[in-house]
Design an enzyme around this catalytic site. Structure first.
Site, mmCIF file in Angstrom:
data_model
loop_
_atom_site.group_PDB
_atom_site.id
_atom_site.type_symbol
_atom_site.label_atom_id
_atom_site.label_comp_id
_atom_site.label_asym_id
_atom_site.label_seq_id
_atom_site.Cartn_x
_atom_site.Cartn_y
_atom_site.Cartn_z
ATOM 1 C CG ASP A 16 -50.103 -21.447 24.417
ATOM 2 O OD1 ASP A 16 -51.283 -21.312 24.807
ATOM 3 O OD2 ASP A 16 -49.142 -20.930 25.005
ATOM 4 N NE ARG A 96 -37.216 -25.003 24.089
ATOM 5 C CZ ARG A 96 -38.170 -25.746 24.588
ATOM 6 N NH1 ARG A 96 -38.237 -27.034 24.298
ATOM 7 N NH2 ARG A 96 -39.062 -25.229 25.397
ATOM 8 C CG ASP A 125 -37.639 -21.873 24.782
ATOM 9 O OD1 ASP A 125 -36.437 -22.128 24.981
ATOM 10 O OD2 ASP A 125 -38.556 -22.395 25.428
ATOM 11 C CB SER A 179 -46.076 -22.014 31.668
ATOM 12 O OG SER A 179 -44.875 -21.327 31.934
#
Length: 407
Positions: A16, A96, A125, A179
């Site tokens: 990605d 994050r 996210d 994922s």
């Protein structure tokens, strides 16, 4: 408004973000600076450098942030005993803000006026990254490709990659079974084989833990030392924050500890199913609870437990840099001043049990609690204590009787 000329991309080197890198260059005409964070995900990061170089990137940052991650983000969160919706130890959420922080720092260093992430428009996210960006630089431009481009399927991504000569890992040729996001605190697996919440997760999903059934038949005992609410040693050996969490991950993983199958409420409004593994964090949370049991006053401990769900929700939703989180952190940290001592734990087939705790600042008084004869507690005093606390209940019942109310 002129478009950004230079952008810092949060880059993993996976499919990605490799596509995003090319898309930023080809479709948007940006000069791309890549930033890859080593948060203890357990992957070799040099391939990300080589892939970025192959795509013509001149400024590449690969930063080892493991110690900062545990010291400045995981440990403060552990002081709060933070869990979201009663179960989730916030492993993705807490990573994050650090990534956002470092991205903004790099943007300032290289003169970029934009940052970019690879989060989709369905998840949490995107919110976490962007709240972090804007809190640290209110004027920064944010590029979120998944909200802009038309590459909205795995097939289109693969076609784009092949067209532009982007390396595709063999397991990405078809649809990936799930994922994964990983760091030193946890692994998170979502999607595909896990999308039916009524189907048990297959064993191959788990990466850091053996199944409890396959764990050793003999328990493992460890002692964790604490100073001011932070773990500082295992079995008397002093360790840095990241080293300690790494060691706990190994101990927990070997004993099948830290697995969680959770159907959670995302900030964006939908429910999602995730499989989490937090072996070291699960042990650490239990140990921290143990040292608080012997060192914290009841009133402070109960208030802290009332604040915790709000604190956890702030982290989950991306508000690490908010004033309310900092206010709560100040209160939490103040409560930890004397949370020092050792906790002994038993690890066995997926479970963590506290079997001992000791502290130089213990509030436990065996003289007061003993069932044997003592000279420090007059049991007759309890009668007055009970009557005073029962007074409002007695008056309430008397009133109801007078009113003919049968309760």
């Amino acid at each position: 408004m002129s478009k950004p000329k230079k952008v810092v991309l949060a880059y993993s080197g996976g499919l990605d973000t490799s596509i995003i890198l090319k898309w930023l260059q080809e479709e948007k005409g940006y000069e791309v600076v890549t930033f890859t964070a080593d948060l203890g995900q357990g992957e070799e990061l040099e391939p990300a450098r080589r892939k970025a170089e192959a795509q013509g990137v001149k400024e590449i940052f690969i930063d080892d942030l493991r110690e900062e991650f545990v010291r400045d983000f995981v440990f403060p969160m552990m002081r709060a005993n933070a869990v979201y919706e009663g179960l989730y130890l916030l492993g993705t959420s807490i990573a994050r803000p650090l990534i956002s922080k470092r991205q903004i720092e790099i943007a300032h260093m290289v003169g970029a006026d934009a940052v970019c992430h690879g989060a989709t428009g369905k998840g949490n996210d995107q919110v976490r990254f962007e709240l972090g960006y804007y809190a640290l630089d209110p004027d920064i431009k944010v590029i979120a490709p998944w909200r802009e481009w038309d590459l909205n399927s795995r097939t289109k991504l693969l076609e784009y990659a092949e067209k532009h000569g982007i390396e595709i890992a063999k397991d990405k040729r078809g649809e990936a079974p799930f994922s994964v996001d990983a760091n030193l605190l946890h692994t998170s697996s979502e999607g595909k084989a896990l999308e039916d919440p009524n189907e048990e997760a297959p064993e191959f999903v788990y990466q850091r833990t053996v199944s409890p059934e396959e764990a050793p038949d003999k328990p493992t005992y460890i002692t964790i030392g604490f100073e001011k609410g932070d773990a500082v040693s295992i079995d008397g050996e002093a360790m840095s924050p990241a080293t300690l969490l790494t060691a706990l991950n190994k101990l927990g993983g070997d004993n099948g500890i830290g697995r969680l199958d959770l159907l959670e409420n995302r900030f964006v409004g939908m429910k999602s199913r995730g499989i989490y593994e937090t072996p070291g964090g699960t042990i650490l949370l239990m140990a921290h609870r143990g040292i608080e049991q012997i060192t914290m006053d009841k009133g402070a401990a109960h208030l802290k437990d009332e604040l915790m769900p709000k604190y956890a929700e702030l982290i989950y939703n991306g508000y690490w840099f908010s004033p309310e989180r900092e206010m709560l952190q100040a209160a939490i940290d103040a409560s930890q001043e004397l949370v020092t001592g050792t906790v002994r734990l038993k690890l066995y087939k997926g479970s963590v049990d506290i079997v001992g705790r000791d502290s130089p600042y213990s509030l436990y008084s065996q003289e007061h609690v003993t069932f044997e004869e003592d000279d420090v507690y007059d049991q007759a005093d309890a009668g007055g204590f009970i009557k005073i606390n029962a007074l409002r209940l007695r008056l309430l019942k008397a009133r109801d009787r007078k009113a003919g109310k049968n309760t």
